[in-house]
Motif scaffolding. Structure first.
Motif, short mmCIF file in Angstrom:
data_model
loop_
_atom_site.label_atom_id
_atom_site.label_comp_id
_atom_site.label_asym_id
_atom_site.label_seq_id
_atom_site.Cartn_x
_atom_site.Cartn_y
_atom_site.Cartn_z
N PRO A 18 -14.63 5.12 2.81
CA PRO A 18 -14.33 5.78 4.35
C PRO A 18 -13.27 6.79 4.28
O PRO A 18 -13.83 7.71 5.28
N SER A 19 -12.60 7.23 3.25
CA SER A 19 -11.69 8.09 3.21
C SER A 19 -13.09 9.24 2.78
O SER A 19 -12.09 10.23 2.96
N GLY A 20 -13.74 9.03 1.71
CA GLY A 20 -14.63 9.90 0.93
C GLY A 20 -15.84 11.03 1.94
O GLY A 20 -16.11 11.57 1.81
N ALA A 21 -15.71 9.57 2.84
CA ALA A 21 -16.84 10.71 4.00
C ALA A 21 -16.08 11.25 5.35
O ALA A 21 -16.60 12.18 5.31
N ALA A 22 -14.61 11.11 4.87
CA ALA A 22 -13.61 11.12 6.18
C ALA A 22 -13.70 12.89 5.31
O ALA A 22 -12.85 13.89 5.74
N GLY A 23 -13.54 12.88 4.12
CA GLY A 23 -13.08 14.39 2.84
C GLY A 23 -11.83 14.70 2.51
O GLY A 23 -11.15 15.50 2.23
N CYS A 24 -11.53 13.32 2.53
CA CYS A 24 -10.11 13.18 1.65
C CYS A 24 -10.18 13.29 0.39
O CYS A 24 -10.84 12.51 -0.12
N ARG A 25 -8.83 13.90 -0.21
CA ARG A 25 -8.47 13.24 -1.82
C ARG A 25 -7.97 12.27 -1.41
O ARG A 25 -7.06 12.01 -0.51
N PRO A 26 -7.99 11.23 -3.30
CA PRO A 26 -7.42 10.30 -2.92
C PRO A 26 -5.48 10.90 -3.61
O PRO A 26 -4.78 9.50 -2.70
N ILE A 27 -5.46 11.65 -3.57
CA ILE A 27 -3.96 11.87 -3.50
C ILE A 27 -2.93 11.76 -1.82
O ILE A 27 -2.04 11.56 -1.77
N ASP A 28 -3.97 12.69 -0.51
CA ASP A 28 -3.94 12.65 0.66
C ASP A 28 -3.69 11.55 1.00
O ASP A 28 -3.07 10.94 2.01
N VAL A 29 -5.18 10.76 1.05
CA VAL A 29 -5.47 9.60 0.89
C VAL A 29 -4.09 8.13 1.14
O VAL A 29 -3.38 7.99 1.89
N ALA A 30 -3.45 7.96 -0.66
CA ALA A 30 -2.29 7.83 -0.62
C ALA A 30 -0.65 8.51 -0.10
O ALA A 30 0.47 7.29 0.10
N ALA A 31 -0.70 9.24 0.61
CA ALA A 31 -0.17 10.11 0.88
C ALA A 31 0.41 9.95 2.69
O ALA A 31 1.26 9.92 3.46
N MET A 32 -1.10 9.47 3.22
CA MET A 32 -0.59 9.54 4.07
C MET A 32 -0.31 8.37 4.83
O MET A 32 -0.28 6.79 4.60
N VAL A 79 -0.56 4.69 7.51
CA VAL A 79 -1.32 4.18 8.18
C VAL A 79 -2.59 4.86 9.64
O VAL A 79 -3.35 4.79 9.50
N ALA A 80 -1.46 4.65 10.82
CA ALA A 80 -2.11 5.53 11.57
C ALA A 80 -2.85 6.58 10.93
O ALA A 80 -4.31 7.31 11.95
N ASP A 81 -2.79 7.97 10.15
CA ASP A 81 -3.49 8.72 10.07
C ASP A 81 -4.71 8.17 8.95
O ASP A 81 -5.70 8.83 9.57
N VAL A 82 -4.80 7.26 8.41
CA VAL A 82 -5.89 6.37 7.53
C VAL A 82 -6.64 6.19 8.60
O VAL A 82 -7.71 6.70 9.27
N MET A 83 -6.53 4.74 9.38
CA MET A 83 -7.18 4.83 10.75
C MET A 83 -7.32 6.36 12.08
O MET A 83 -8.81 5.66 12.46
N ARG A 84 -6.96 7.00 12.49
CA ARG A 84 -7.42 8.41 12.64
C ARG A 84 -8.39 9.16 12.29
O ARG A 84 -9.69 8.92 12.94
N VAL A 85 -8.46 9.29 10.43
CA VAL A 85 -9.63 10.36 9.70
C VAL A 85 -10.41 9.44 9.58
O VAL A 85 -12.11 9.31 10.03
N THR A 86 -10.09 7.93 8.82
CA THR A 86 -11.38 7.27 8.76
C THR A 86 -12.02 5.85 10.13
O THR A 86 -13.54 5.38 10.13
N GLY A 87 -11.29 6.22 10.70
CA GLY A 87 -12.33 5.12 12.63
C GLY A 87 -11.64 3.74 12.06
O GLY A 87 -12.45 2.89 12.97
N LEU A 88 -10.67 3.49 10.75
CA LEU A 88 -10.65 1.77 10.98
C LEU A 88 -10.02 1.43 11.40
O LEU A 88 -9.00 2.09 11.87
N PRO A 89 -9.96 -0.30 11.79
CA PRO A 89 -8.81 -1.35 12.26
C PRO A 89 -7.59 -0.93 11.06
O PRO A 89 -7.55 -1.06 9.98
#
Length: 71
Positions: free
Chosen positions: A11-25, A27-37
């Motif tokens: 889900p993160s890769g499909a949204a164009g996020c780098r791993p370091i960005d995901v780790a720093a996000m 949870v609400a931002d991960v939800m917004r970017v990926t559409g996951l609950p």
């Protein structure tokens, strides 16, 4: 090279996020970017952060970082 837990990077890769960005996000931002609950977003972020930590530790073992290692 370590593996990211099955499906956690997709889900993160499909949204164009780098791993370091995901780790720093947050949870609400991960939800917004990926559409996951929220529960899945927390798992994805944790899996990616664990992978990134393991990857950076592995790199630190083979590459000399820091001012004490400058020639």
């Amino acid at each position: 090279m370590p593996l990211v837990e099955a499906g956690s990077w997709r889900p993160s890769g499909a949204a164009g996020c780098r791993p370091i960005d995901v780790a720093a996000m947050e949870v609400a931002d991960v939800m917004r970017v990926t559409g996951l609950p929220r529960p899945e977003a927390k798992i994805v972020r944790g899996d990616v952060a664990a992978w990134l930590s393991e990857m950076l530790d592995g790199l630190a073992r083979i590459i000399a970082f820091g001012p004490e290692n400058k020639a």
